[in-house]
Design an enzyme around this catalytic site. Structure first.
Site, PDB file in Angstrom:
ATOM      1  CE  LYS A 101      -6.059  26.147 -54.887  1.00 47.03           C
ATOM      2  NZ  LYS A 101      -4.968  26.173 -54.341  1.00 47.03           N
TER       3      LYS A 101
ATOM      4  CB  SER B 157     -12.602  21.946 -53.873  1.00 52.76           C
ATOM      5  OG  SER B 157     -12.210  21.018 -54.869  1.00 52.76           O
TER       6      SER B 157
END
Length: 415
Positions: free
Chosen positions: A64, A313
Site C-alpha cells: 500500500k 501483499s
C-alpha cells in the site's frame, strides 16, 4: 478524467502503462524494491513454477505504500501544506502516514471506534493522526469525507483512485523485470487498486499474460460486480485486508477489461497457505497476503505447468491470530487432535486410557472431564484429551487401538 469531455473514455484508457511507469519513477528509492523469488518446494507442491513477490517486506509490511506515496507526490503545494485525510483501519493508513510524515505532509486517518488498539498504535507510530469515529468503516468513511470538506484536506482513497492504482502497478513492473518469463499473475482483490495497477502494467508489457483475481469467499464483492452474481458479503474472514463490501467504481471498470478469470478462496485454504509460507519460506503474511497462493493450491488444474507470479501483499497479522492459524493447521494435518471418549466414572478408568497413549508414543497436552452436563447416566463421564502426534497415521493407529478395546472414541473436527 476530464468531466467536460464529450466522448466517453474507454476503460483501457482510465489507467495506462505510462501512468504506472511515471509512478515508478516518482517512488523510486523511497519504497523497498522487494525481491521476486522462485520457490522450489511450493512449485513441487502446486505443480507449477511458483514465484513469490515479497511485498510483506516493505517498511510498513504491505504494498500500500506504493500507491499512497504516488498520490502524495502529485499533490499541489497548497494541498501538501493543508494535509491529507483517509478512512482506513489497515495498511493504507500506515503507508499514507509513514510517507506523509516523511514528506512533511500532515496525515489524518479516520478509523471506526471498533478498530483494534494495535492498529491505532501502529498508525500513530509512523506519524498519522488518528480520529476514531463511527462503529463501522462506512461511518468512518463518511466522517472522513465531512472533515475533507470542513478542513480543506485532500482525500486519498485506499483503492479507487488512478494515482493510487498506478503506484500499486509498480509491483508488476518489478516482477516482470526480474522474471520476464512469468506467464500468469495471481493477484488478491479487495477494492481493486492492486489488481488494476498490476493488470494494466502486465497486459501492456506482455499482452498474452494470464491475469487471475482472487477474493475471499466471504467477501466476493468485486466478483459479484464482474461476474453478475449476488453472493452475500460478510463474515469473519482471515483476509481482512481484502474484506471490502463495496469495490471501487473506477477499479471495477478497469478490471472488467483486464482479468482473465476470478477465483474465490475459502478460509481453510487461506489458513493452509499462510502456514505453508511460514513453514517453507519462513515468511509471515496476513490472510490477504496468502490469498494468491491459496488460489493456486486449491485450483491445481488451472495452473499446472504455468510460470506463476504470486504477490505476498502484506504481512500485518495479529500474533495471536497467527498462533491460532498455525495450531489449526497442525490439527488439520493430524499433528494435533482432540479425542472425545466416553468412560465409566471409576478408579483406574483414565489410567487404562493413558496406557494406550503411552504405547503409541503420543503426547497428551490437556485433559478435560465432564460429569454433569452430559447425556450419560450418573456414573458415566465424557473425557476430552488434547494430544500431539507425529502424523495422522500415528493418531489413526491410536484411535483404532482404543476402539478395539471397546472405547467409544470420536475426534473433535475443525470447520
Amino acid at each position: 478524467m476530464d468531466s467536460t469531455a464529450t466522448k466517453p473514455v474507454a476503460a483501457r484508457d482510465l489507467l495506462t502503462i505510462a501512468d504506472v511507469r511515471a509512478a515508478a519513477e516518482r517512488i523510486a528509492g523511497a519504497v523497498v524494491r522487494t525481491s521476486t523469488d522462485y520457490s522450489r518446494t511450493l512449485s513441487a507442491i502446486a505443480g507449477c513454477d511458483v514465484w513469490l513477490k515479497f511485498e510483506n517486506l516493505q517498511f510498513t509490511a504491505a504494498y500500500k505504500e506504493r500507491g499512497a506515496l504516488n498520490a502524495l507526490l502529485q499533490l499541489s503545494d497548497q494541498q501538501r501544506s493543508r494535509g491529507v485525510i483517509a478512512a482506513s483501519a489497515g495498511n493504507h493508513a500506515q503507508g499514507l502516514s509513514y510517507h506523509g510524515t516523511r514528506l512533511g505532509v500532515p496525515v489524518t486517518i479516520v478509523m471506526p471506534r471498533t478498530t483494534p488498539t494495535v492498529k491505532v498504535m501502529q498508525t500513530e507510530q509512523v506519524g498519522g493522526k488518528v480520529v476514531l469515529e463511527g462503529e463501522t468503516f462506512d461511518e468512518a468513511y463518511a466522517h472522513a469525507r465531512r472533515l475533507e470538506a470542513e478542513l480543506g484536506l485532500a482525500f486519498v482513497h485506499p483503492f479507487d483512485d488512478p494515482a493510487v492504482a498506478a503506484g500499486q502497478g509498480t509491483v508488476a513492473l518489478e516482477m516482470l523485470e526480474d522474471v520476464p518469463e512469468l506467464d500468469m499473475l495471481v493477484i488478491p482483490v479487495g477494492g481493486g487498486g492492486l489488481a488494476s495497477g498490476m493488470g494494466t502494467a502486465a497486459r501492456a508489457i506482455k499482452p498474452e499474460i494470464g491475469l487471475i483475481g482472487v477474493e475471499a469467499e466471504l467477501f466476493p464483492s468485486m466478483y459479484n460486480v464482474l461476474k453478475g452474481t449476488q453472493y452475500p458479503c460478510g463474515g469473519d474472514t482471515l483476509a481482512e485486508g481484502i474484506a471490502v463490501k463495496e469495490p471501487g467504481l473506477f477499479t471495477s471498470k478497469v478490471l472488467a477489461d483486464l482479468l482473465d478469470d476470478f477465483l474465490l478462496v475459502g478460509e481453510s485454504d487461506m489458513e493452509g497457505a499462510l502456514a505453508l509460507l511460514l513453514q517453507i519460506e519462513k515468511t509471515v503474511v496476513e490472510g490477504a497476503g496468502a490469498a494468491g497462493l491459496a488460489a493456486v493450491l486449491a485450483n491445481p488444474d488451472k495452473f499446472k505447468g504455468r510460470k506463476v507470479g504470486i504477490v505476498l501483499s502484506g504481512g500485518n497479522i495479529d500474533t495471536r491470530l497467527l498462533a491460532n492459524v498455525l495450531l489449526r493447521d497442525l490439527a488439520r494435518s493430524g499433528r494435533l487432535a482432540r479425542l472425545r471418549l466416553t468412560l465409566q466414572d471409576r478408579p483406574g478408568a483414565l489410567f487404562k486410557v493413558m496406557e494406550e497413549f503411552n504405547k503409541h508414543n503420543i503426547n497428551i497436552i490437556e485433559i478435560w472431564h465432564q460429569r454433569i452436563f452430559t447425556h450419560l447416566p450418573a456414573k458415566g463421564l465424557i473425557t476430552d484429551i488434547e494430544c500431539e502426534a507425529r502424523d495422522k497415521d500415528q493418531l489413526d493407529a491410536l484411535v483404532a487401538s482404543l476402539r478395539a478395546k471397546g472405547y467409544d472414541v470420536s475426534q473433535v473436527e475443525l470447520n
